[in-house]
Design a protein around this motif. Sequence first.
Motif, mmCIF file in Angstrom:
data_model
loop_
_atom_site.group_PDB
_atom_site.id
_atom_site.type_symbol
_atom_site.label_atom_id
_atom_site.label_comp_id
_atom_site.label_asym_id
_atom_site.label_seq_id
_atom_site.Cartn_x
_atom_site.Cartn_y
_atom_site.Cartn_z
ATOM 1 N N LEU A 105 -0.580 -2.482 -7.203
ATOM 2 C CA LEU A 105 0.670 -2.997 -7.758
ATOM 3 C C LEU A 105 0.625 -2.823 -9.265
ATOM 4 O O LEU A 105 -0.448 -2.809 -9.880
ATOM 5 N N GLY B 194 -5.434 -3.203 -7.785
ATOM 6 C CA GLY B 194 -5.649 -2.509 -6.509
ATOM 7 C C GLY B 194 -6.371 -3.454 -5.573
ATOM 8 O O GLY B 194 -7.488 -3.880 -5.872
ATOM 9 N N TYR C 253 -2.888 -1.854 -1.606
ATOM 10 C CA TYR C 253 -1.889 -1.512 -2.625
ATOM 11 C C TYR C 253 -2.506 -1.316 -3.992
ATOM 12 O O TYR C 253 -3.553 -1.895 -4.290
ATOM 13 N N THR D 168 8.218 -4.742 -12.101
ATOM 14 C CA THR D 168 7.064 -4.918 -11.215
ATOM 15 C C THR D 168 7.302 -4.146 -9.918
ATOM 16 O O THR D 168 8.439 -4.014 -9.473
ATOM 17 N N THR E 199 5.092 -1.333 -6.766
ATOM 18 C CA THR E 199 3.839 -0.724 -6.314
ATOM 19 C C THR E 199 3.813 0.748 -6.726
ATOM 20 O O THR E 199 4.853 1.411 -6.730
ATOM 21 N N LEU F 122 4.025 -10.209 -7.344
ATOM 22 C CA LEU F 122 5.110 -9.612 -8.129
ATOM 23 C C LEU F 122 5.969 -10.696 -8.782
ATOM 24 O O LEU F 122 6.348 -10.577 -9.951
ATOM 25 N N LEU G 152 1.925 -9.760 -1.448
ATOM 26 C CA LEU G 152 2.395 -8.874 -2.518
ATOM 27 C C LEU G 152 3.528 -9.563 -3.276
ATOM 28 O O LEU G 152 3.568 -9.538 -4.515
ATOM 29 N N TRP H 62 1.139 2.659 -5.410
ATOM 30 C CA TRP H 62 0.386 3.319 -4.328
ATOM 31 C C TRP H 62 0.234 2.320 -3.182
ATOM 32 O O TRP H 62 0.110 1.117 -3.422
ATOM 33 N N GLN H 63 0.281 2.836 -1.958
ATOM 34 C CA GLN H 63 0.072 1.949 -0.799
ATOM 35 C C GLN H 63 -0.493 2.739 0.377
ATOM 36 O O GLN H 63 -0.074 3.874 0.632
ATOM 37 N N ARG I 16 -6.692 5.013 -4.799
ATOM 38 C CA ARG I 16 -6.282 3.856 -5.610
ATOM 39 C C ARG I 16 -6.608 4.100 -7.073
ATOM 40 O O ARG I 16 -5.788 3.910 -7.961
#
Length: 262
Positions: free
Chosen positions: A258, A159, A256, A246, A248, A235, A231, A250-251, A37
Motif C-alpha cells: 500500500l 508491504g 499488498y 492512498t 495500492t 488507508l 487494508l 501492488w497486490q 513487492r
Amino acid sequence: MTETTGPVPSERIDLAQSLLLRWDAQQTGFIRHRDLRFEAMVTVIRNICPNKKPRILDLACGPGSLIGLLLKSIPDIEIIGVDKDPLLITIAKDIFGDEDRVTLLEADLDAPSWLDEISGEFDAVVSTTALHWLEPHILSRVYFEIADLIRPGGVFMNGDHLQYDEHSQSTFKAIAKQDDKDAQSASFDHGVDNWEQWWDVAEAVPDYACAVTRRKVIWENKNTAMPKVTLGYHLETLRSAGFSQTGTVWQYLDDYVLAAFR
Ligand SMILES: C[S@@+](CC[C@H](N)C(=O)[O-])C[C@H]1O[C@@H](n2cnc3c(N)ncnc32)[C@H](O)[C@@H]1O
C-alpha cells in the motif's frame, strides 16, 4: 549498540551475510512474491525522486533485506533502518555497518521515543512484513508520526499480508490461506529454514550471545494474539494522518504494497 567496537572481522561479515540469505529464503517461504513487492517499492521511489538522492526510512528493517536491494537498485541513496530486535539489527550492522549510505538504529516503534534519533525530512518511509506486529492503536500513532517526517510529494509504503474480512470475503480468505499453505510447504518441506529453524541457527552464533540475551528480555511479554487490521483500516488511518492520496501499488491475493502520498 552492537557488541563490537571497531571494524567487524570479515568472517563475522560473511556469517551475517549467510544469515541474511537464509532469512530471505525463510521470508520468501511466507511471502511467495516478496521480490515483486520490493520491486514495486523501488519503482515508486525512483518515480518520486527523478533528480534527487532519495532519503529513506525503513521501519522494522530486520537484518536489512530491503536496505540491500535499495543500495543495489539506487546507488545514490541514504537509508536509515530502525528495528527493535537486538539480534536482527546486529546482523544488519555487521553487513552494512561500514556503509556510509546506511544508518542502523535499535529502537522500538511501540514507544514515541523511537523518534529521538530520527531527524530531517524523508522522501519515503517504507516497511515490509512488520507493521502487523504493532497493536492497532500503536500503528495509528506511528502513521501520524511518519506523516510529519515525509516531505510533500513523498511517500509511505507498507508491504504486508493484510487480512480479508472473515465474513464478507470468506472465499477470498480461503484462497489466500490455501496459497500461503502451498507456498510454505514448497519451501519448508524442501530444506528452507522455517521461522524457528532460522532463529535456532542465528541464536547459536557465539558472537551474538549478548544480543540473544537482550532479545529474550525484550520480547518476553509480547502479545502474540495481535488483532489483525484490514487494508481499509490502513488507508483510512493514513488519510486521517494527512496523506493526500492512498491506495495500492501492488497486490497478490491478500499480499499488498500500500502507498500513501503526502
Ligand atoms: C518478519 S520481520 C520483517 C523484517 C524485514 N522488514 C523484512 O522484510 O525482512 C518483522 C520485523 O519487525 C520488527 N518489529 C516488530 N515490532 C517492532 C517494534 N515495535 N519496533 C521495531 N521493530 C519491530 C521485528 O524485530 C522484525 O525485525
